[in-house]
Design a protein around this motif. Structure first.
Motif, mmCIF file in Angstrom:
data_model
loop_
_atom_site.group_PDB
_atom_site.id
_atom_site.type_symbol
_atom_site.label_atom_id
_atom_site.label_comp_id
_atom_site.label_asym_id
_atom_site.label_seq_id
_atom_site.Cartn_x
_atom_site.Cartn_y
_atom_site.Cartn_z
ATOM 1 N N LEU A 128 105.490 -34.067 -1.132
ATOM 2 C CA LEU A 128 104.820 -32.859 -0.659
ATOM 3 C C LEU A 128 105.144 -32.666 0.815
ATOM 4 N N ALA A 129 105.812 -31.561 1.127
ATOM 5 C CA ALA A 129 106.280 -31.320 2.494
ATOM 6 C C ALA A 129 105.642 -30.036 3.036
ATOM 7 N N THR A 130 104.569 -30.196 3.787
ATOM 8 C CA THR A 130 104.025 -31.407 4.382
ATOM 9 C C THR A 130 102.519 -31.479 4.119
ATOM 10 N N THR A 131 101.865 -32.565 4.624
ATOM 11 C CA THR A 131 100.471 -32.814 4.241
ATOM 12 C C THR A 131 99.496 -32.912 5.412
ATOM 13 N N THR A 132 99.948 -33.270 6.582
ATOM 14 C CA THR A 132 99.136 -33.223 7.806
ATOM 15 C C THR A 132 100.067 -32.894 8.966
ATOM 16 N N GLY A 133 99.483 -32.503 10.101
ATOM 17 C CA GLY A 133 100.292 -32.189 11.275
ATOM 18 C C GLY A 133 100.820 -30.766 11.245
ATOM 19 N N THR A 134 101.582 -30.417 12.266
ATOM 20 C CA THR A 134 102.138 -29.072 12.397
ATOM 21 C C THR A 134 103.607 -29.163 12.790
ATOM 22 N N SER A 135 104.480 -28.702 11.915
ATOM 23 C CA SER A 135 105.920 -28.751 12.184
ATOM 24 C C SER A 135 106.338 -27.718 13.214
ATOM 25 N N ALA A 136 105.688 -26.567 13.187
ATOM 26 C CA ALA A 136 105.942 -25.487 14.141
ATOM 27 C C ALA A 136 104.711 -24.597 14.149
ATOM 28 N N THR A 137 104.559 -23.810 15.201
ATOM 29 C CA THR A 137 103.347 -22.999 15.324
ATOM 30 C C THR A 137 103.425 -21.686 14.557
ATOM 31 N N GLU A 138 104.565 -21.381 13.952
ATOM 32 C CA GLU A 138 104.696 -20.195 13.109
ATOM 33 C C GLU A 138 105.005 -20.631 11.686
ATOM 34 N N ARG A 139 104.430 -19.915 10.747
ATOM 35 C CA ARG A 139 104.378 -20.370 9.360
ATOM 36 C C ARG A 139 105.753 -20.611 8.720
ATOM 37 N N VAL A 140 106.610 -19.604 8.730
ATOM 38 C CA VAL A 140 107.878 -19.743 8.010
ATOM 39 C C VAL A 140 108.824 -20.734 8.701
ATOM 40 N N PRO A 141 108.977 -20.680 10.034
ATOM 41 C CA PRO A 141 109.762 -21.744 10.675
ATOM 42 C C PRO A 141 109.219 -23.141 10.368
ATOM 43 N N ALA A 142 107.884 -23.252 10.262
ATOM 44 C CA ALA A 142 107.293 -24.550 9.912
ATOM 45 C C ALA A 142 107.710 -24.965 8.504
ATOM 46 N N MET A 143 107.711 -24.022 7.573
ATOM 47 C CA MET A 143 108.115 -24.344 6.204
ATOM 48 C C MET A 143 109.596 -24.726 6.140
ATOM 49 N N MET A 144 110.397 -24.113 6.985
ATOM 50 C CA MET A 144 111.815 -24.498 7.060
ATOM 51 C C MET A 144 111.947 -25.947 7.530
#
Length: 388
Positions: A128-144
């Protein structure tokens, strides 16, 4: 090398050979640290999970960090969670641990965790990518970013060509288009097909239960809920009994392997998380992450991400973003309550006031991390600037 050192080295080799003959596991053991303080089930439950992992995996050596429960494992004493985290970080930095498992640990923005579950329909494992934390502050870039994180973790765990699906949530179609552009640019992306009649890379609830893709991509808040459901759906929710936990914190520049469990994780999940942490260490996860981002950048990652970003922030905030960081210092205190979209601006405001700060993500949401002696002044400034 002196005579005594030579003897010690020879003794160590013979001990490793004897251990390997007994267990059937040859090669250097992976040392995984486990902090045992802070669980809703008490230290004894975590120690039980550690001992289970040790019995099931002769290639792993578990180091318990904390106190309050008798055990036969190697133990590093710590009086509270803060001290346990400090000792864990120190051991990882020194290389006396290869990876670690802990709970309630704050990662900086950009780092998020990739979970690993066993899906109920067919017993397939899924990341599951991802489960905690924040990869980026905008949704779609974070999902990338979550996609790349998930691929790196799956490869570290032995899946050479993992398949990727995108959960049907807000931003899924944008992420799909962006990922296909990356694929067209030459990135070796293997997209899964939904088991539903209409197919496609966007996954439905059925695909979740069946574990159709090797990696399911979504935002961290959704992933956190999914982890809870997959881990505790047989126990009523208060005891996580299945799977491998919330997984390792991942980012392009993050060089540690720290896997997260929750306060509700029971012994079976603890054992799974330790196995997961060892797999990531043996699979050289940080190297895998760097390699995946290198491939992505060759395929046009930067312009694709730039095209996904929201419109520019106001000039005032741009000026604050350009603030120079004061001398770095340990940031042990957290200030919650800042909106995630304003988090970096809030840090810049503090920098301009000569207060060193870092952005992060706590268990309850975004946090600004500061030194204890700066917290009062930082709170005053953030309230004055209406970030709180």
């Amino acid at each position: 090398m002196g005579v005594n050192q030579t003897r010690e080295a020879i003794a160590e080799v013979f001990e490793e050979v004897a251990d390997a003959l007994e267990t059937g596991s040859f090669g250097k053991k992976i040392r995984v640290g486990l902090t045992i303080l802070g669980s809703e089930h008490g230290p004894k439950e975590l120690v039980e999970g550690a001992e289970l992992a040790q019995r099931q995996n002769p290639d792993i050596e578990v180091v318990v960090i904390g106190g309050g429960a008798e055990n036969q494992l190697e133990i590093v004493e710590a009086g509270d969670e803060k001290e346990a985290h400090a000792k864990m970080d120190e051991m990882l930095l020194k290389g006396t641990l290869d990876s670690a498992v802990t709970m309630h640990y704050n990662f900086p923005i950009g780092v998020s965790t990739v979970g690993r579950v066993v899906t109920p329909a067919k017993g397939r494992e899924m990341f599951l990518a991802t489960t905690t934390g924040t990869s980026a502050t905008e949704r779609v870039p974070a999902m990338m970013r979550n996609t790349i994180y998930g691929i790196a973790v799956a490869k570290a765990c032995g899946k050479s060509c993992p398949t990727v699906g995108i959960l049907n949530i807000d931003g899924a179609r944008q992420a799909e288009r962006a990922l296909k552009k990356l694929q067209e640019g030459g990135y070796p992306l293997h997209l899964a097909e939904s088991a539903r009649a209409d197919g496609g890379v966007v996954m439905r609830g059925n695909d979740l239960l069946m574990g159709v893709p090797d990696i399911m991509v979504h935002d961290s808040l959704t992933g956190n809920v999914l982890m809870k459901v997959f881990s505790a759906y047989t126990s009523g929710g208060s005891y996580e009994s299945a799977g491998y936990g919330y997984g390792p914190g991942v980012s392009e520049d993050y060089d540690r392997i720290i896997c997260i469990i929750s306060r509700a994780s029971g012994a079976p999940v603890i054992a799974g998380a330790i196995r997961f942490a060892a797999d990531c260490a043996r699979g050289k996860l940080p190297e895998k992450v760097k390699a995946e981002f290198a491939l992505a950048r060759k395929a046009g990652w930067d312009p694709i991400i730039k095209s996904l970003r929201s419109s520019a922030v106001p000039k005032k905030e741009e000026a604050e973003r350009e603030a120079v960081a004061p001398p770095k210092k340990p940031v042990a205190d957290a200030i919650p309550g800042v909106e995630v979209m304003q988090l970096e601006d809030a840090v810049s405001v503090l920098w301009r006031a000569n207060i060193y700060a870092e952005s992060g993500m706590g268990c309850t949401g975004p946090i600004v991390m500061v030194a204890p002696e700066d917290k009062e002044k930082a709170l005053e400034i953030l309230k004055q600037k209406e970030y709180l």
